[in-house]
Scaffold this active site. Structure first.
Site, mmCIF file in Angstrom:
data_model
loop_
_atom_site.group_PDB
_atom_site.id
_atom_site.type_symbol
_atom_site.label_atom_id
_atom_site.label_comp_id
_atom_site.label_asym_id
_atom_site.label_seq_id
_atom_site.Cartn_x
_atom_site.Cartn_y
_atom_site.Cartn_z
ATOM 1 N N THR A 1 -30.499 7.112 1.272
ATOM 2 C CA THR A 1 -29.684 6.867 0.085
ATOM 3 C C THR A 1 -28.470 6.010 0.430
ATOM 4 O O THR A 1 -27.917 6.110 1.528
ATOM 5 C CB THR A 1 -29.258 8.202 -0.556
ATOM 6 O OG1 THR A 1 -28.389 7.931 -1.645
ATOM 7 C CG2 THR A 1 -28.543 9.122 0.413
ATOM 8 N N TYR B 1 -25.896 17.317 0.120
ATOM 9 C CA TYR B 1 -27.180 16.602 -0.021
ATOM 10 C C TYR B 1 -27.123 15.269 0.730
ATOM 11 O O TYR B 1 -28.010 14.958 1.536
ATOM 12 C CB TYR B 1 -27.500 16.352 -1.511
ATOM 13 C CG TYR B 1 -28.350 15.122 -1.682
ATOM 14 C CD1 TYR B 1 -29.698 15.115 -1.286
ATOM 15 C CD2 TYR B 1 -27.811 13.929 -2.193
ATOM 16 C CE1 TYR B 1 -30.471 13.966 -1.395
ATOM 17 C CE2 TYR B 1 -28.576 12.786 -2.305
ATOM 18 C CZ TYR B 1 -29.906 12.807 -1.899
ATOM 19 O OH TYR B 1 -30.667 11.661 -1.988
ATOM 20 N N HIS B 2 -26.085 14.466 0.445
ATOM 21 C CA HIS B 2 -26.014 13.153 1.095
ATOM 22 C C HIS B 2 -25.934 13.318 2.620
ATOM 23 O O HIS B 2 -26.485 12.518 3.370
ATOM 24 C CB HIS B 2 -24.809 12.354 0.561
ATOM 25 C CG HIS B 2 -25.003 11.826 -0.842
ATOM 26 N ND1 HIS B 2 -24.527 12.466 -1.954
ATOM 27 C CD2 HIS B 2 -25.628 10.717 -1.301
ATOM 28 C CE1 HIS B 2 -24.846 11.768 -3.039
ATOM 29 N NE2 HIS B 2 -25.517 10.705 -2.682
ATOM 30 N N SER C 1 -21.581 14.546 -0.200
ATOM 31 C CA SER C 1 -22.049 15.873 -0.633
ATOM 32 C C SER C 1 -22.920 16.431 0.487
ATOM 33 O O SER C 1 -23.374 15.690 1.369
ATOM 34 C CB SER C 1 -22.886 15.783 -1.914
ATOM 35 O OG SER C 1 -24.148 15.197 -1.649
ATOM 36 N N LYS D 1 -29.271 13.576 4.305
ATOM 37 C CA LYS D 1 -29.924 12.268 4.501
ATOM 38 C C LYS D 1 -29.428 11.606 5.794
ATOM 39 O O LYS D 1 -30.181 10.924 6.476
ATOM 40 C CB LYS D 1 -29.633 11.353 3.314
ATOM 41 C CG LYS D 1 -30.210 11.828 2.010
ATOM 42 C CD LYS D 1 -31.715 11.750 2.055
ATOM 43 C CE LYS D 1 -32.336 11.658 0.692
ATOM 44 N NZ LYS D 1 -33.791 11.676 0.716
HETATM 45 P P1 NAD Z 1 -37.604 14.512 -7.478
HETATM 46 O O1 NAD Z 1 -36.877 15.786 -7.380
HETATM 47 O O2 NAD Z 1 -38.005 14.038 -8.833
HETATM 48 O O3 NAD Z 1 -38.935 14.568 -6.578
HETATM 49 C C1 NAD Z 1 -38.975 15.152 -5.304
HETATM 50 C C2 NAD Z 1 -40.356 15.794 -5.143
HETATM 51 O O4 NAD Z 1 -40.453 16.352 -3.832
HETATM 52 C C3 NAD Z 1 -40.600 16.924 -6.139
HETATM 53 O O5 NAD Z 1 -41.839 16.765 -6.784
HETATM 54 C C4 NAD Z 1 -40.568 18.200 -5.277
HETATM 55 O O6 NAD Z 1 -41.418 19.214 -5.768
HETATM 56 C C5 NAD Z 1 -41.021 17.651 -3.923
HETATM 57 N N1 NAD Z 1 -40.503 18.440 -2.797
HETATM 58 C C6 NAD Z 1 -39.216 18.761 -2.500
HETATM 59 N N2 NAD Z 1 -39.144 19.507 -1.381
HETATM 60 C C7 NAD Z 1 -40.426 19.671 -0.952
HETATM 61 C C8 NAD Z 1 -41.011 20.341 0.135
HETATM 62 N N3 NAD Z 1 -40.264 21.024 1.011
HETATM 63 N N4 NAD Z 1 -42.361 20.285 0.310
HETATM 64 C C9 NAD Z 1 -43.140 19.607 -0.576
HETATM 65 N N5 NAD Z 1 -42.630 18.946 -1.653
HETATM 66 C C10 NAD Z 1 -41.294 18.984 -1.831
HETATM 67 O O7 NAD Z 1 -36.727 13.395 -6.734
HETATM 68 P P2 NAD Z 1 -36.780 11.803 -6.861
HETATM 69 O O8 NAD Z 1 -35.725 11.365 -7.802
HETATM 70 O O9 NAD Z 1 -38.167 11.356 -7.067
HETATM 71 O O10 NAD Z 1 -36.305 11.396 -5.408
HETATM 72 C C11 NAD Z 1 -37.261 11.190 -4.389
HETATM 73 C C12 NAD Z 1 -36.572 10.787 -3.097
HETATM 74 O O11 NAD Z 1 -35.831 9.588 -3.316
HETATM 75 C C13 NAD Z 1 -35.579 11.826 -2.585
HETATM 76 O O12 NAD Z 1 -35.670 11.899 -1.187
HETATM 77 C C14 NAD Z 1 -34.243 11.267 -3.006
HETATM 78 O O13 NAD Z 1 -33.256 11.675 -2.107
HETATM 79 C C15 NAD Z 1 -34.479 9.772 -2.929
HETATM 80 N N6 NAD Z 1 -33.601 9.022 -3.850
HETATM 81 C C16 NAD Z 1 -33.663 9.238 -5.199
HETATM 82 C C17 NAD Z 1 -32.821 8.507 -6.049
HETATM 83 C C18 NAD Z 1 -32.810 8.691 -7.545
HETATM 84 O O14 NAD Z 1 -31.938 8.108 -8.220
HETATM 85 N N7 NAD Z 1 -33.721 9.460 -8.115
HETATM 86 C C19 NAD Z 1 -31.937 7.569 -5.490
HETATM 87 C C20 NAD Z 1 -31.908 7.395 -4.098
HETATM 88 C C21 NAD Z 1 -32.744 8.131 -3.290
HETATM 89 N N1 USQ Z 2 -21.091 10.171 -12.857
HETATM 90 C C1 USQ Z 2 -20.284 10.101 -13.970
HETATM 91 N N2 USQ Z 2 -20.697 10.752 -15.092
HETATM 92 C C2 USQ Z 2 -21.873 11.432 -15.154
HETATM 93 C C3 USQ Z 2 -22.693 11.492 -14.011
HETATM 94 C C4 USQ Z 2 -22.269 10.860 -12.873
HETATM 95 O O1 USQ Z 2 -19.218 9.484 -13.974
HETATM 96 O O2 USQ Z 2 -22.184 11.991 -16.215
HETATM 97 C C5 USQ Z 2 -20.684 9.454 -11.640
HETATM 98 C C6 USQ Z 2 -20.633 10.330 -10.393
HETATM 99 O O3 USQ Z 2 -19.379 10.954 -10.259
HETATM 100 C C7 USQ Z 2 -20.926 9.311 -9.295
HETATM 101 C C8 USQ Z 2 -21.847 8.298 -9.972
HETATM 102 O O4 USQ Z 2 -21.698 8.488 -11.376
HETATM 103 O O5 USQ Z 2 -19.746 8.654 -8.934
HETATM 104 C C9 USQ Z 2 -23.313 8.472 -9.605
HETATM 105 O O6 USQ Z 2 -23.703 9.803 -9.889
HETATM 106 P P1 USQ Z 2 -25.236 10.186 -10.176
HETATM 107 O O7 USQ Z 2 -25.276 11.628 -10.530
HETATM 108 O O8 USQ Z 2 -25.857 9.214 -11.094
HETATM 109 O O9 USQ Z 2 -25.905 9.902 -8.749
HETATM 110 P P2 USQ Z 2 -25.703 10.605 -7.356
HETATM 111 O O10 USQ Z 2 -25.117 11.953 -7.438
HETATM 112 O O11 USQ Z 2 -25.025 9.632 -6.455
HETATM 113 O O12 USQ Z 2 -27.204 10.832 -6.895
HETATM 114 C C10 USQ Z 2 -28.285 9.999 -7.321
HETATM 115 C C11 USQ Z 2 -29.565 10.720 -6.975
HETATM 116 C C12 USQ Z 2 -29.644 10.899 -5.456
HETATM 117 C C13 USQ Z 2 -29.477 9.556 -4.783
HETATM 118 C C14 USQ Z 2 -28.216 8.845 -5.223
HETATM 119 C C15 USQ Z 2 -28.146 7.404 -4.744
HETATM 120 O O13 USQ Z 2 -29.618 11.989 -7.625
HETATM 121 O O14 USQ Z 2 -30.889 11.470 -5.110
HETATM 122 O O15 USQ Z 2 -29.450 9.731 -3.387
HETATM 123 O O16 USQ Z 2 -28.218 8.747 -6.662
HETATM 124 S S1 USQ Z 2 -26.534 6.967 -4.216
HETATM 125 O O17 USQ Z 2 -25.588 7.246 -5.291
HETATM 126 O O18 USQ Z 2 -26.575 5.557 -3.896
HETATM 127 O O19 USQ Z 2 -26.240 7.776 -3.054
#
Ligand code: NAD
Ligand code: USQ
Length: 402
Positions: free
Chosen positions: A144, A181-182, A179, A185
């Site tokens: 991420t 979470y981050h 966070s 990663k």
């Molecule tokens: P999501 O929650 O929609 O999908 C994740 C999937 O992984 C789910 O179907 C869940 O059931 C499965 N999963 C989680 N833990 C598991 C485990 N231990 N074993 C088997 N399956 C498991 O998430 P997403 O938005 O599709 O994100 C996918 C990946 O991309 C993540 O690693 C996330 O960090 C990364 N990512 C997402 C975004 C975004 O904006 N959605 C941005 C940047 C990075």
């Molecule tokens: N934010 C607002 N209002 C909202 C929701 C979010 O101002 O209602 C702000 C947050 O404070 C943050 C930004 O928007 O500054 C992004 O927040 P987000 O919830 O859209 O995204 P984030 O928490 O960063 O996480 C999402 C995905 C995560 C991925 C990440 C990419 O859930 O899996 O890793 O985007 S990144 O942001 O580049 O790390």
């Protein structure tokens, strides 16, 4: 190619699995449905009504003739993962299977611990399984952009050349994640880099920005293939949230000053980036990092764009400036490089008026499923507390309570 998509029931994974299957690859999905369980745990649901995975796969097969194999299990369970790897024999593994919400990881101690165990142990298991059963397989791992944080210098793609006391080296770019979470990663990235070094594995870390949109060429073939669209405070990403808020006349929830700037991309570019990484694999021993986003916006800019799009559709919505529940810079420098995927052939879908219109239309179409109660942020980075139940899997993953 034989490609395994870990997390293929999720938002990015489902769209990617279909995209690769449509292009003739032999795709397998691995997922334990934990994301659907977390929705139940939190009392939230995707805006769009997604079908059970097995049903979606049947419909895909009926429409295209393509079979996607399904392995249901948890990647933190090494015996399960090892058996699946032996059966799939993938040439590429795309690893999406993680807990991906920053707010979820900041709920309380149990959710922070669960997120890090699920993500870090899952990735570690995968590294060992690749080494043991498919050492030439290319690992494509979703990282991420948030791993880097918001430094006051340009962000490079993974590495930065540093000169110190007259000597130079190319080093991993400094990480300042925002966070637990981050942070998971970042821990994954270190483990993958180390495994590439010692075992000569090949890996690409895709530092993806915030994804928006829900429609891809494949998911739009049939209503039953529809993808997730999350809008709640925990899993909803910012632009998707603003569109849903606009449709129900809820003031757009800009946190703090709204100067928080991030990289963004359309889900159609996510699937294309993964395809490009698959067809241009890293070399043995190489730990390659691409920054996967196409444009950067501040939250305030996105709020204004959503407001303008809503007004065009006759919906007058205000922008609310809420106290920021997160601990993050609210006004800062941000300039992140993102040229490597473009060099491989990515043609970005930029955020356009028509795309915003289509997002608003999706939100309007499923308006009856919108729950206004899950919009306002209640998870506060400064005050983690046991305000919700533990994830169901937490006790299973650690063999005891966290
Ligand atoms: P999501 O929650 O929609 O999908 C994740 C999937 O992984 C789910 O179907 C869940 O059931 C499965 N999963 C989680 N833990 C598991 C485990 N231990 N074993 C088997 N399956 C498991 O998430 P997403 O938005 O599709 O994100 C996918 C990946 O991309 C993540 O690693 C996330 O960090 C990364 N990512 C997402 C975004 C975004 O904006 N959605 C941005 C940047 C990075
Ligand atoms: N934010 C607002 N209002 C909202 C929701 C979010 O101002 O209602 C702000 C947050 O404070 C943050 C930004 O928007 O500054 C992004 O927040 P987000 O919830 O859209 O995204 P984030 O928490 O960063 O996480 C999402 C995905 C995560 C991925 C990440 C990419 O859930 O899996 O890793 O985007 S990144 O942001 O580049 O790390």
């Amino acid at each position: 190619m034989k490609i395994a998509v870990l997390g293929g029931d999720g938002y990015c994974g489902w769209a990617t699995a279909l995209h690769l299957s449509a292009r003739g690859h032999a795709v397998s999905i691995v997922d334990n449905y934990s994301r659907r369980q977390w929705d139940d745990e939190l009392g939230i649901q995707t805006l769009t009504p997604i079908r059970p995975l097995a049903e979606r796969l049947q419909i895909w097969k009926g429409l295209t003739g393509n079979t996607i194999e399904l392995f249901v299990g948890d990647v933190t369970d090494y015996d399960f993962l090892a058996a699946a790897m032996k059966e799939m024999e993938p040439e590429a593994v795309i690893h999406f299977a993680e807990q991906r919400s920053a707010p979820y990881s900041m709920l309380d101690r149990a959710h922070a611990a669960f997120t890090q165990v699920n993500n870090v142990v899952g990735t570690l298991n995968l590294l060992f399984a690749i080494r043991e059963f498919q050492p030439d397989c290319h690992l494509i791992k979703l990282g991420t952009m948030g791993e880097y944080g918001t430094p006051n210098i340009d962000i490079e793609e993974g590495y930065i050349e540093i000169e110190h006391n007259g000597r130079k080296d190319l080093l991993p770019f400094p990480k300042q994640p925002g966070s637990f979470y981050h942070l998971s990663k970042v821990h994954d990235s270190h483990n993958i880099m180390f495994a590439c070094k010692i075992w000569k594995l090949r890996a690409t870390d895709l530092n993806q920005g915030v994804v928006y949109g829900t429609v891809t060429e494949e998911t739009s073939l049939d209503e039953a293939l529809i993808n997730r669209f999350d809008y709640d405070e925990i899993f909803g990403t910012v632009l998707n949230r603003f569109c849903v808020e606009a449709v129900i006349g809820h003031p757009l929830t800009v946190y703090g000053h709204g100067g928080q700037t991030r990289g963004f991309l359309d889900i159609r570019d996510t699937v294309r980036c993964i395809e490009l990484a698959c067809s241009n694999p890293a070399s043995p021993g190489e730990f390659r990092v691409f920054n996967q986003f196409t444009e950067q916006f501040s939250v305030r800019e996105l709020g204004s764009m959503a407001q303008t799009a809503a007004r065009k559709m006759g919906m007058d919505v205000e922008i609310a400036c809420l106290p920021d529940p997160r601990v993050e810079a609210e006004d800062h420098y941000y300039n992140a490089k993102h040229s490597k995927l473009i060099e491989l052939g990515l043609k970005p879908h930029f955020l356009s008026d028509s795309l915003l219109d289509s997002l608003m239309n999706i939100a309007a179409r499923y308006r009856d499923r919108i729950d206004p109660e899950v919009i306002l942020p209640r998870i506060n980075w400064r005050e983690p507390r046991n305000c919700r139940s533990h994830p169901k899997k937490a006790t299973v993953a650690a063999g005891g309570s966290f």
